[in-house]
Design an enzyme around this catalytic site. Structure first.
Site, PDB file in Angstrom:
ATOM      1  N   HIS A   1     -19.947  21.172  98.358  1.00 50.80           N
ATOM      2  CA  HIS A   1     -19.944  19.726  98.144  1.00 50.80           C
ATOM      3  C   HIS A   1     -19.435  18.982  99.380  1.00 50.80           C
ATOM      4  O   HIS A   1     -18.699  19.523 100.206  1.00 50.80           O
ATOM      5  CB  HIS A   1     -19.079  19.376  96.940  1.00 50.80           C
ATOM      6  CG  HIS A   1     -17.627  19.762  97.112  1.00 50.80           C
ATOM      7  ND1 HIS A   1     -16.732  19.007  97.842  1.00 50.80           N
ATOM      8  CD2 HIS A   1     -16.934  20.829  96.648  1.00 50.80           C
ATOM      9  CE1 HIS A   1     -15.552  19.582  97.826  1.00 50.80           C
ATOM     10  NE2 HIS A   1     -15.646  20.692  97.108  1.00 50.80           N
ATOM     11  N   GLY A   2     -19.802  17.704  99.478  1.00 50.28           N
ATOM     12  CA  GLY A   2     -19.289  16.872 100.541  1.00 50.28           C
ATOM     13  C   GLY A   2     -17.781  16.688 100.435  1.00 50.28           C
ATOM     14  O   GLY A   2     -17.166  17.003  99.404  1.00 50.28           O
TER      15      GLY A   2
ATOM     16  N   SER B   1     -14.269  15.690  99.614  1.00 52.87           N
ATOM     17  CA  SER B   1     -13.723  14.987  98.457  1.00 52.87           C
ATOM     18  C   SER B   1     -12.551  14.108  98.891  1.00 52.87           C
ATOM     19  O   SER B   1     -12.048  14.208 100.017  1.00 52.87           O
ATOM     20  CB  SER B   1     -13.251  15.985  97.395  1.00 52.87           C
ATOM     21  OG  SER B   1     -12.046  16.612  97.812  1.00 52.87           O
TER      22      SER B   1
ATOM     23  N   ARG C   1     -17.284  16.358  92.043  1.00 51.10           N
ATOM     24  CA  ARG C   1     -17.564  16.326  93.481  1.00 51.10           C
ATOM     25  C   ARG C   1     -18.777  17.176  93.829  1.00 51.10           C
ATOM     26  O   ARG C   1     -19.521  16.868  94.756  1.00 51.10           O
ATOM     27  CB  ARG C   1     -16.337  16.748  94.287  1.00 51.10           C
ATOM     28  CG  ARG C   1     -15.781  18.147  93.978  1.00 51.10           C
ATOM     29  CD  ARG C   1     -14.407  18.292  94.616  1.00 51.10           C
ATOM     30  NE  ARG C   1     -13.810  19.601  94.516  1.00 51.10           N
ATOM     31  CZ  ARG C   1     -13.057  20.028  93.498  1.00 51.10           C
ATOM     32  NH1 ARG C   1     -12.845  19.224  92.462  1.00 51.10           N
ATOM     33  NH2 ARG C   1     -12.515  21.231  93.511  1.00 51.10           N
TER      34      ARG C   1
ATOM     35  N   GLU D   1     -14.580  25.562  91.587  1.00 48.08           N
ATOM     36  CA  GLU D   1     -13.670  26.008  92.637  1.00 48.08           C
ATOM     37  C   GLU D   1     -12.677  27.020  92.078  1.00 48.08           C
ATOM     38  O   GLU D   1     -12.443  27.080  90.862  1.00 48.08           O
ATOM     39  CB  GLU D   1     -12.934  24.788  93.216  1.00 48.08           C
ATOM     40  CG  GLU D   1     -11.890  25.071  94.282  1.00 48.08           C
ATOM     41  CD  GLU D   1     -12.448  25.778  95.508  1.00 48.08           C
ATOM     42  OE1 GLU D   1     -12.765  26.983  95.396  1.00 48.08           O
ATOM     43  OE2 GLU D   1     -12.561  25.132  96.563  1.00 48.08           O
TER      44      GLU D   1
ATOM     45  N   HIS E   1      -9.244  28.326  90.918  1.00 51.25           N
ATOM     46  CA  HIS E   1      -8.158  27.574  90.306  1.00 51.25           C
ATOM     47  C   HIS E   1      -6.871  27.839  91.102  1.00 51.25           C
ATOM     48  O   HIS E   1      -6.398  28.964  91.186  1.00 51.25           O
ATOM     49  CB  HIS E   1      -7.967  27.983  88.846  1.00 51.25           C
ATOM     50  CG  HIS E   1      -7.187  26.992  88.055  1.00 51.25           C
ATOM     51  ND1 HIS E   1      -5.885  26.656  88.367  1.00 51.25           N
ATOM     52  CD2 HIS E   1      -7.521  26.237  86.981  1.00 51.25           C
ATOM     53  CE1 HIS E   1      -5.460  25.748  87.509  1.00 51.25           C
ATOM     54  NE2 HIS E   1      -6.430  25.474  86.657  1.00 51.25           N
TER      55      HIS E   1
ATOM     56  N   HIS F   1     -18.486  25.108  95.604  1.00 51.61           N
ATOM     57  CA  HIS F   1     -17.197  24.822  96.227  1.00 51.61           C
ATOM     58  C   HIS F   1     -16.854  25.872  97.280  1.00 51.61           C
ATOM     59  O   HIS F   1     -17.462  26.948  97.332  1.00 51.61           O
ATOM     60  CB  HIS F   1     -16.122  24.781  95.150  1.00 51.61           C
ATOM     61  CG  HIS F   1     -16.418  23.791  94.072  1.00 51.61           C
ATOM     62  ND1 HIS F   1     -15.901  22.521  94.065  1.00 51.61           N
ATOM     63  CD2 HIS F   1     -17.232  23.874  92.980  1.00 51.61           C
ATOM     64  CE1 HIS F   1     -16.357  21.862  93.015  1.00 51.61           C
ATOM     65  NE2 HIS F   1     -17.175  22.658  92.340  1.00 51.61           N
TER      66      HIS F   1
END
Length: 249
Positions: free
Chosen positions: A9-10, A12, A60, A87, A89, A180
């Site tokens: 993702h870009g 955040s 995200r 992602e 944890h 992620h």
């Protein structure tokens, strides 16, 4: 030859603030939205078209996918979400400033928490508001984590790979996966057979498409980022420096 496109993702909001994010559902920064659209433009310019898209349950990642598909005029694509693409944890580290945590615990310890293979960060208490059991989008899911190592993340990602992705690739579907940093590191470790030391040093930049090409038997033939070497090196180095006590970010 079969192809798979992987994209982190870009940037955040908490990437920008240099905080441990994990499963906290923060959104993209302005830069992250630009990165997502740029990724879409890059793939469109290179002639990529997809049959299906996959992403996590975190906004995200989902928003990055939406922006990519908008740029590619493929908003009609079926999108398959799966918590196993979330992602890693980060447990009780979630929300903490990475540089401050490195100053408190030392660069080596934070590097192990961030990039180590089998080391879990401190766990969340079951009643913590950040525990996934408190979030309705995970209702009915057994075995939700309170903290994970990369090895834990790899286990769930491997299950997702075999159950959800392999059937698509075997049907010659062109698949785009937006996820992620650590869920994709787990995929890369799995595909390339990296050892623990290699994966500890491996960083995935935000918003740059990573192409894997496979034989009909799903053996990796080659892989590459869709970016020039200078831009890729700068982006990877930025990720590498995030949790250092010497970081200026």
């Amino acid at each position: 030859m079969k192809e798979l496109l992987l994209i982190r993702h870009g940037q955040s909001i908490w990437n920008l603030e240099n905080r441990f994010t994990g499963w906290v559902d923060v959104d993209l920064s302005d830069r992250g939205m630009h990165e997502a659209r740029d990724a879409g433009k890059t793939m469109l310019a290179k002639g990529y078209r997809f049959d299906v898209a996959m992403t996590s349950l975190l906004k995200r990642s989902t928003r990055t996918l939406w922006l990519i598909l908008d740029e590619m005029d493929q908003m009609h694509l079926p999108v398959k979400t799966d918590w196993r693409l979330n992602e890693r944890h980060y447990g009780a580290l979630q929300g903490l400033d990475k540089k401050e945590t490195a100053l408190k615990h030392g660069d080596d310890q934070v590097l192990k928490w961030r990039r180590g293979y089998a080391i879990r960060p401190p766990a969340l208490e079951a009643g913590d508001a950040q525990h996934p059991s408190q979030d309705p989008k995970y209702a009915g899911i057994a075995g939700l984590p309170d903290a994970e190592s990369l090895a834990d993340t790899l286990e769930r990602v491997t299950q997702w790979w075999n159950e959800r992705l392999v059937p698509e690739l075997n049907n010659d579907k062109k698949v785009l996966v937006v996820a992620h940093g650590n869920s994709l590191r787990a995929v890369v470790k799995f595909l390339l057979g990296m050892n623990e030391d290699e994966i500890m040093q491996y960083n995935i930049p935000t918003g740059i498409p990573l192409v894997f090409r496979f034989s009909d038997g799903l053996e990796v033939v080659d892989h590459e980022y869709l970016a020039d070497e200078a831009a890729l090196s700068a982006a990877v180095n930025e990720v590498k420096q995030q949790a250092s006590s010497q970081s200026t970010s």
